[in-house]
Design a protein around this motif. Structure first.
Motif, PDB file in Angstrom:
ATOM      1  N   TRP A   1      15.178  -1.802  -2.970  1.00  0.00           N
ATOM      2  CA  TRP A   1      14.252  -0.663  -2.893  1.00  0.00           C
ATOM      3  C   TRP A   1      14.337  -0.022  -1.518  1.00  0.00           C
ATOM      4  CZ3 TRP A   1      12.825  -5.664  -2.180  1.00  0.00           C
ATOM      5  CH2 TRP A   1      12.055  -5.965  -1.071  1.00  0.00           C
ATOM      6  N   ARG A   2      13.756   1.164  -1.456  1.00  0.00           N
ATOM      7  CA  ARG A   2      13.641   1.888  -0.187  1.00  0.00           C
ATOM      8  C   ARG A   2      12.170   2.133   0.098  1.00  0.00           C
ATOM      9  NH1 ARG A   2      18.239   3.737   2.127  1.00  0.00           N
ATOM     10  NH2 ARG A   2      20.075   3.816   0.798  1.00  0.00           N
ATOM     11  N   ARG A   3      11.814   1.912   1.357  1.00  0.00           N
ATOM     12  CA  ARG A   3      10.459   2.226   1.806  1.00  0.00           C
ATOM     13  C   ARG A   3      10.376   3.721   2.083  1.00  0.00           C
ATOM     14  NH1 ARG A   3       8.421  -1.591   6.395  1.00  0.00           N
ATOM     15  NH2 ARG A   3       6.454  -0.659   5.758  1.00  0.00           N
ATOM     16  N   GLN A   4       9.173   4.195   2.382  1.00  0.00           N
ATOM     17  CA  GLN A   4       8.971   5.625   2.617  1.00  0.00           C
ATOM     18  C   GLN A   4       9.755   6.128   3.820  1.00  0.00           C
ATOM     19  OE1 GLN A   4       4.674   5.660   2.710  1.00  0.00           O
ATOM     20  NE2 GLN A   4       4.571   6.136   0.539  1.00  0.00           N
ATOM     21  N   ASN A   5      10.070   5.248   4.791  1.00  0.00           N
ATOM     22  CA  ASN A   5      10.840   5.674   5.960  1.00  0.00           C
ATOM     23  C   ASN A   5      12.348   5.681   5.696  1.00  0.00           C
ATOM     24  OD1 ASN A   5      11.583   2.996   5.999  1.00  0.00           O
ATOM     25  ND2 ASN A   5      10.640   2.517   7.970  1.00  0.00           N
TER      26      ASN A   5
ATOM     27  N   LEU B   1       0.816  -1.214   0.000  1.00  0.00           N
ATOM     28  CA  LEU B   1       0.000   0.000   0.000  1.00  0.00           C
ATOM     29  C   LEU B   1       0.847   1.261   0.000  1.00  0.00           C
ATOM     30  CD1 LEU B   1      -2.702  -1.111   2.599  1.00  0.00           C
ATOM     31  CD2 LEU B   1      -2.836  -1.152   0.095  1.00  0.00           C
ATOM     32  N   GLU B   2       2.161   1.097  -0.205  1.00  0.00           N
ATOM     33  CA  GLU B   2       3.043   2.263  -0.185  1.00  0.00           C
ATOM     34  C   GLU B   2       3.870   2.358  -1.455  1.00  0.00           C
ATOM     35  OE1 GLU B   2       6.311   2.086   2.743  1.00  0.00           O
ATOM     36  OE2 GLU B   2       5.816  -0.019   2.973  1.00  0.00           O
ATOM     37  N   THR B   3       4.310   3.567  -1.761  1.00  0.00           N
ATOM     38  CA  THR B   3       5.206   3.810  -2.878  1.00  0.00           C
ATOM     39  C   THR B   3       6.597   3.348  -2.496  1.00  0.00           C
ATOM     40  OG1 THR B   3       3.900   5.680  -3.659  1.00  0.00           O
ATOM     41  CG2 THR B   3       6.214   5.626  -4.323  1.00  0.00           C
ATOM     42  N   LEU B   4       7.239   2.599  -3.398  1.00  0.00           N
ATOM     43  CA  LEU B   4       8.600   2.115  -3.168  1.00  0.00           C
ATOM     44  C   LEU B   4       9.527   2.913  -4.072  1.00  0.00           C
ATOM     45  CD1 LEU B   4       7.728  -1.671  -3.080  1.00  0.00           C
ATOM     46  CD2 LEU B   4       7.951  -0.086  -1.149  1.00  0.00           C
ATOM     47  N   LYS B   5      10.588   3.458  -3.479  1.00  0.00           N
ATOM     48  CA  LYS B   5      11.484   4.358  -4.207  1.00  0.00           C
ATOM     49  C   LYS B   5      12.858   3.739  -4.404  1.00  0.00           C
ATOM     50  CE  LYS B   5       9.122   8.441  -2.591  1.00  0.00           C
ATOM     51  NZ  LYS B   5       9.226   9.791  -2.104  1.00  0.00           N
TER      52      LYS B   5
ATOM     53  N   VAL C   1      14.019   3.355 -10.236  1.00  0.00           N
ATOM     54  CA  VAL C   1      12.681   3.867 -10.509  1.00  0.00           C
ATOM     55  C   VAL C   1      11.853   3.913  -9.229  1.00  0.00           C
ATOM     56  CG1 VAL C   1      12.669   3.060 -12.902  1.00  0.00           C
ATOM     57  CG2 VAL C   1      11.792   1.573 -11.092  1.00  0.00           C
ATOM     58  N   THR C   2      10.747   4.603  -9.294  1.00  0.00           N
ATOM     59  CA  THR C   2       9.747   4.615  -8.229  1.00  0.00           C
ATOM     60  C   THR C   2       8.573   3.772  -8.714  1.00  0.00           C
ATOM     61  OG1 THR C   2      10.406   6.793  -7.429  1.00  0.00           O
ATOM     62  CG2 THR C   2       8.162   6.080  -6.920  1.00  0.00           C
TER      63      THR C   2
END
Length: 92
Positions: A78-82, A29-33, A51-52
């Motif tokens: 990938w990186r999570r929003q935190n 449910l979150e954007t992965l950056k 990519v995002t």
């Protein structure tokens, strides 16, 4: 806090139905950056920039190679929003 509360399910679904183009669907449910892809083994993946991938979206990857299931592994970072960074290995 229990160890179970620290668990983070892998957000990816590997879509193999359109080989040699493979999809990685973000099922979270979150954007992965800063999502990046690499291969270990004899398969071939074109160079790309990180990519995002928004929640519910799919990143499509053209991956070539003979018998990928025997000798090639896809590495996804990938990186999570935190800001936490994750790594996941998938086989074909």
């Amino acid at each position: 806090m229990s160890d179970a509360s620290l668990a983070y399910p892998v957000p990816w679904l590997l879509i193999r139905d359109h080989a040699p183009t493979y999809g990685l669907k973000n099922c979270s449910l979150e954007t992965l950056k800063h999502v990046s892809f690499s291969l270990v083994g004899p398969g071939s993946l074109p160079d790309h920039f990180p990519v995002t991938v928004n929640a519910g979206d799919t990143a499509w990857l053209p991956i070539e190679g003979d018998d990928l299931a025997r000798a090639t592994t896809l590495i996804v970072r990938w990186r999570r929003q935190n800001g936490d960074e994750y790594l996941w290995r998938a086989v074909f």
